[in-house]
Scaffold this active site. Sequence first.
Site, mmCIF file in Angstrom:
data_model
loop_
_atom_site.group_PDB
_atom_site.id
_atom_site.type_symbol
_atom_site.label_atom_id
_atom_site.label_comp_id
_atom_site.label_asym_id
_atom_site.label_seq_id
_atom_site.Cartn_x
_atom_site.Cartn_y
_atom_site.Cartn_z
ATOM 1 N N VAL A 79 0.820 -1.223 0.000
ATOM 2 C CA VAL A 79 0.000 0.000 0.000
ATOM 3 C C VAL A 79 0.848 1.264 0.000
ATOM 4 O O VAL A 79 0.336 2.358 -0.177
ATOM 5 C CB VAL A 79 -1.001 0.026 1.189
ATOM 6 N N GLY A 82 8.634 3.712 -0.341
ATOM 7 C CA GLY A 82 9.439 4.931 -0.352
ATOM 8 C C GLY A 82 10.858 4.602 0.025
ATOM 9 O O GLY A 82 11.232 3.430 0.141
ATOM 10 N N SER A 83 11.654 5.656 0.242
ATOM 11 C CA SER A 83 13.056 5.444 0.612
ATOM 12 C C SER A 83 13.155 4.720 1.954
ATOM 13 O O SER A 83 14.123 4.025 2.239
ATOM 14 C CB SER A 83 13.778 6.793 0.692
ATOM 15 N N PHE A 84 12.116 4.866 2.803
ATOM 16 C CA PHE A 84 12.099 4.249 4.138
ATOM 17 C C PHE A 84 11.973 2.733 4.067
ATOM 18 O O PHE A 84 12.398 2.019 4.957
ATOM 19 C CB PHE A 84 10.912 4.810 4.945
ATOM 20 N N GLY A 85 11.310 2.215 3.026
ATOM 21 C CA GLY A 85 11.008 0.786 2.952
ATOM 22 C C GLY A 85 9.657 0.578 2.301
ATOM 23 O O GLY A 85 9.328 1.237 1.317
ATOM 24 N N VAL A 87 5.244 -0.459 2.987
ATOM 25 C CA VAL A 87 4.097 -0.712 3.868
ATOM 26 C C VAL A 87 3.176 -1.666 3.121
ATOM 27 O O VAL A 87 2.830 -1.412 1.965
ATOM 28 C CB VAL A 87 3.317 0.578 4.210
ATOM 29 N N ASP A 198 6.481 15.927 9.021
ATOM 30 C CA ASP A 198 6.078 15.547 7.659
ATOM 31 C C ASP A 198 4.552 15.494 7.541
ATOM 32 O O ASP A 198 3.986 14.519 7.057
ATOM 33 C CB ASP A 198 6.694 14.206 7.254
#
Length: 409
Positions: A79, A82-85, A87, A198
């Site tokens: 869903v 991004g750069s974070f990983g 979801v 953010d």
Amino acid sequence: MTSVGLAPVSGLRESSSHSVGVDRLPEEMNDMRIRDDKEIEAAIVDGNGTETGHIIVTTIGGRHGQPKQTISYMAERIVGQGSFGVVFQAKCLETGETVAIKKVLQDKRYKNRELQTMRLLDHPNVVCLKHCFFSTTEKDEVYLNLVLEYVPETVHRVIKHYNKLNQRMPLILVKLYTYQIFRALSYIHHTIGVCHRDIKPQNLLVNPHTHQVKLCDFGSAKVLVKGEPNISYICSRYYRAPELIFGATEYTTAIDIWSAGCVLAELLLGQPLFPGESGVDQLVEIIKVLGTPTREEIKCMNPNYNEFKFPQIKAHPWHKIFHKRMPPEAVDLVSRLLQYSPNLRCTALEAVTHAFFDELRDPNTRLPNGRVLPPLFNFKAHELKGVSAENLLKLVPEHARKQCPSLGL
């Protein structure tokens, strides 16, 4: 440390062993605890654990005399990425409950700040952390998996929905969404002491049936300590406070207030108020509306910023930016949020008491479909610490006071 297995499902390669030992994690990770001590680890050996149909088996409990409990999650779809990983939406096979699992690569040298923040949070307008577990890949990479409540929609998608219909969002929904955003911000700023950094429509989850809003994605969140520098390159474009564009490193939670003001303006207009592809573009868009900042305002945003080479532009009146039928309370609130000087912006709690939200305090107000509003006045005592008696009576209208017995109203 627990030893857990990956349950193979049809269509996936079965691992050579049904029980995979988890490597011991670094000591600093062992110190991490979340509410109710629900810390879990899982080993994932087949792919990255996010493909449709993939099953992750974890164990919870086993501490303080609690029985151990096995929980299995089946990945259903991605869903967000991004750069974070990543979801992904998953289903708990034991209960049938749908959850969101945020999976991020864990640097073994550091504690995960997002996990540390989420451990502290407990509010109806903030997404709930159910528990977490670590997973390892064949390459010995450690991933942190945050198991979160699943909320199906975002404010961003609701905006897009109304734009496709060529309609403005009903004003009652604008009020409902922004009221809940400010409640969440008041809680994280004053009760927890955290700045989100953010705030944007994509990070505001919405239940499309009840219209309850929940703030999510605390990956950039931080406790801001006076005198300690912070990075200025945070917050997504369109929603970045001007002090961040000016490169300030000693900013305050007022950056979230600016972002929330941008979200409110976008809900009213149907499009971002300050679109811009770069920091300079962004600043130009802000100046077109607010006018050129004065030397004093620039000093408030960043005392170290000495370049002053802006064209002298007069402020554009707010009532000309919005539709002439826009309620004056809406325009007034936007103008109080979008101030150059961070210390002149109203606080989140001041925003909640604003007259723009008075309709929500009317017991006869209903959603567009005729249903009752979601809970809006279920404050806990710590949320209203230091609030004047006058504001307390405004925040919790008479018909809702039985929701807050601890306040003694």
